[in-house]
Design a protein around this motif. Structure first.
Motif, PDB file in Angstrom:
ATOM      1  N   GLY A 237     -38.277  13.517  26.634  1.00  0.00           N
ATOM      2  CA  GLY A 237     -37.248  13.978  25.723  1.00  0.00           C
ATOM      3  C   GLY A 237     -37.710  15.147  24.871  1.00  0.00           C
ATOM      4  N   THR A 238     -38.932  15.062  24.382  1.00  0.00           N
ATOM      5  CA  THR A 238     -39.424  16.130  23.507  1.00  0.00           C
ATOM      6  C   THR A 238     -39.463  17.456  24.253  1.00  0.00           C
TER       7      THR A 238
ATOM      8  N   HIS B 135     -33.689  13.618  15.994  1.00  0.00           N
ATOM      9  CA  HIS B 135     -35.036  13.172  16.364  1.00  0.00           C
ATOM     10  C   HIS B 135     -36.109  14.160  15.897  1.00  0.00           C
TER      11      HIS B 135
ATOM     12  N   TYR C 184     -31.777   7.906  17.270  1.00  0.00           N
ATOM     13  CA  TYR C 184     -32.799   6.866  17.471  1.00  0.00           C
ATOM     14  C   TYR C 184     -32.875   5.938  16.263  1.00  0.00           C
TER      15      TYR C 184
ATOM     16  N   ASP D 253     -28.209  15.417  21.917  1.00  0.00           N
ATOM     17  CA  ASP D 253     -29.427  14.694  22.249  1.00  0.00           C
ATOM     18  C   ASP D 253     -29.034  13.279  22.688  1.00  0.00           C
TER      19      ASP D 253
ATOM     20  N   CYS E   5     -31.022  11.684  24.761  1.00  0.00           N
ATOM     21  CA  CYS E   5     -32.270  11.269  25.410  1.00  0.00           C
ATOM     22  C   CYS E   5     -32.293   9.757  25.601  1.00  0.00           C
ATOM     23  N   ILE E   6     -31.875   9.034  24.562  1.00  0.00           N
ATOM     24  CA  ILE E   6     -31.984   7.578  24.657  1.00  0.00           C
ATOM     25  C   ILE E   6     -30.666   6.938  25.105  1.00  0.00           C
TER      26      ILE E   6
ATOM     27  N   HIS F 267     -36.942   8.081  31.752  1.00  0.00           N
ATOM     28  CA  HIS F 267     -37.985   7.088  31.452  1.00  0.00           C
ATOM     29  C   HIS F 267     -37.583   6.147  30.313  1.00  0.00           C
ATOM     30  N   LYS F 268     -36.340   6.230  29.899  1.00  0.00           N
ATOM     31  CA  LYS F 268     -35.825   5.245  28.945  1.00  0.00           C
ATOM     32  C   LYS F 268     -34.891   4.314  29.728  1.00  0.00           C
TER      33      LYS F 268
END
Ligand SMILES: Cc1ncc(COP(=O)(O)O)c(C=O)c1O
Length: 477
Positions: free
Chosen positions: A93-94, A123, A172, A197, A199-200, A233-234
């Protein structure tokens, strides 16, 4: 020094035994466990088979380009990407966020001192991007009750130097989806890019739509969204090292692609920050995504979501503890009242075999406990609730963790800009964290340390944390 196979295995197992468990559902941050042994096995097999391949040159390893394009295509369909969209596979994510900020900054060479507008809940990766890429973050407070970004305040913060506006789906820290529609509309009206974002949430929220038709819009279906990050990968439950960054068009992506022919070696041609890039994670992700498939992702997402809601309901019955904001996804954020503190509850939960993550206060946002629910945690929500109740009762009995006032005063007197080794060593000594050789020794219970950090302003916390990582990351003698 060489070791034989057995010795190496034993040594690795012994080191690993000190880590948090990655499977079994007891670690409620950092790791994602589908609970499907077959998915883990196929992921590991692909990871090993492609570990030595190199994404540096797509003509030499076309398999990796193929798998990346497949994953970008699947991700794009999940989040309503428009015709002509483009994407890349990054290491996490970063990295996806760094690339989104880089692309936005470099698309505006006319802006001398670029800025990006962030809700305070964005984040930390955006702060890393701000720091590395010299894009000034303009922080906008979120709604104190819902913890969602405030679209009017964000719109008001956009100016002629703004190159990017950011929203989270979900954030998050509090697990809520920002109002992407008005935020993206304000960005578009100003001719500015808008990054979501996810990502999660990117691999879990789409799979909840069929049971939660009221989920607020956050994908490319929203006008004005120009890029979106989602991590495999989450909630795609793949081995670590894979995220996707999508852009609404190939044109928007152009400014983070990189080629160099200015040296006498091979031509360097990269889509992401890495150059040599193991094919292992992408192959593992490709394998796991195809193994689990849409239907099973839907049931895994529902399991994690049900557990999140069940725990949120159970927390209502725990004196001293409450939900910081009603969860929009599979993350839960809990806040303690004055009778106790989240840091002690986190320590107590660890004693009971659960890792729940303490999060520190920021501006008006109080310190919280973070819980990320995986499918594998779903079966345990009643157990977690019982242990949270017991942990909170114990924390109430001992009262809120506080650092000695002299220690807080000593720390607060430090100027983060000039913190030097000897001051840091003295502080470690006063906090009881220094070993005989002056090295940092982490305590069994972290509440006193967390309470100290929580009492300090973020700049000072950061300076101290840099001191911590500097002491921890030293060569083995
Ligand atoms: C919303 C959000 N954005 C970005 C990230 C950063 O991802 P990574 O840790 O893969 O770099 C995370 C990680 O939890 C996240 O939840």
């Amino acid at each position: 020094m060489t070791m034989d196979h057995d010795e190496i295995r034993e040594a690795l197992t012994a080191m690993r035994a000190r880590d948090l468990p990655t499977h079994g559902g007891r670690t409620l941050a950092y790791v994602y466990d589908s609970g499907l042994a077959s998915a883990d096995a196929i992921g590991r097999e692909a990871l090993a088979a492609f570990a030595s391949t190199n994404g540096l040159d797509p003509t030499a390893f076309p398999s990796l380009l193929q798998m990346e394009n497949d994953l970008v295509g699947i991700a794009g369909r999940l989040v309503d990407a428009p015709a002509g969209f483009a994407g890349v596979v990054s290491s996490g994510g970063t990295e996806s966020i760094l690339l989104a900020v880089l692309a936005a900054r470099d698309a505006r060479p006319d802006v001398v001192a670029p800025r990006m507008v962030l809700p305070t809940t964005a984040h930390a990766a955006f702060h890393k991007a701000a720091h590395w890429l010299r894009v000034e973050p303009v922080l906008v407070d979120v709604d104190p009750v819902t913890k969602r970004a405030d679209p009017e305040a964000m719109a008001a913060a956009i100016d002629e130097r703004t190159v990017l506006v950011v929203a989270s789906a979900p954030s998050y820290a509090h697990g809520v989806i920002d109002p992407v529609e008005p935020i993206a509309a304000a960005a578009a009206a100003a001719g500015v890019r808008c990054h979501v974002d996810a990502c999660i949430g990117g691999w879990v929220l789409p799979h909840l739509r069929s049971t939660e038709p009221g989920q607020q819009a956050w994908t490319f279906a929203v006008d004005g969204v120009t890029s979106l990050s989602l991590d495999l990968h989450k909630y795609a439950y793949t081995p670590k090292g894979v995220s996707v960054l999508l852009h609404a068009s190939a044109d928007l992506r152009r400014t983070h692609l990189f080629a160099s022919a200015r040296w006498p070696g091979y031509t360097m041609l990269n889509t992401t920050a890495q150059s040599t890039k193991s094919g292992g994670p992408v192959a593992a992700a490709w394998a796991v995504v195809h193994h689990i498939g849409a239907d099973r992702y839907t049931s895994l997402a529902r399991d994690a979501r049900t557990a999140t809601l069940d725990l949120a309901a159970a927390v209502d019955g725990i004196p001293g503890l409450s939900v910081a904001a009603p969860p929009d996804s599979t993350l839960l954020s809990l806040v303690a009242d004055d009778s106790c503190d989240v840091f002690t509850i986190s320590d107590e939960m660890l004693e009971r075999g659960w890792f729940v993550q303490p999060q520190m206060r920021l501006r008006d946002l109080p310190a919280t406990l973070h819980l990320t629910f995986s499918a594998a945690t779903a079966a345990s929500s009643a157990l977690i609730a019982a242990d949270l109740a017991a942990s909170t009762a114990t924390a109430q009995a001992s009262g809120p963790a506080r650092s000695a006032p002299e220690l807080v005063a000593m720390a607060a007197a430090i100027d983060p800009a000039t913190l030097d080794e000897s001051t840091f060593t003295a502080l470690l000594g006063a906090a009881g964290l220094a070993g005989g050789d002056g090295q940092l020794v982490l305590p069994e219970r972290m509440a006193p340390v967390n309470a100290l950090l929580d009492a300090l302003p973020p700049e000072l916390r950061e300076a101290l944390l840099l001191g911590v990582i500097d002491r921890l990351a030293r060569p083995t003698p």
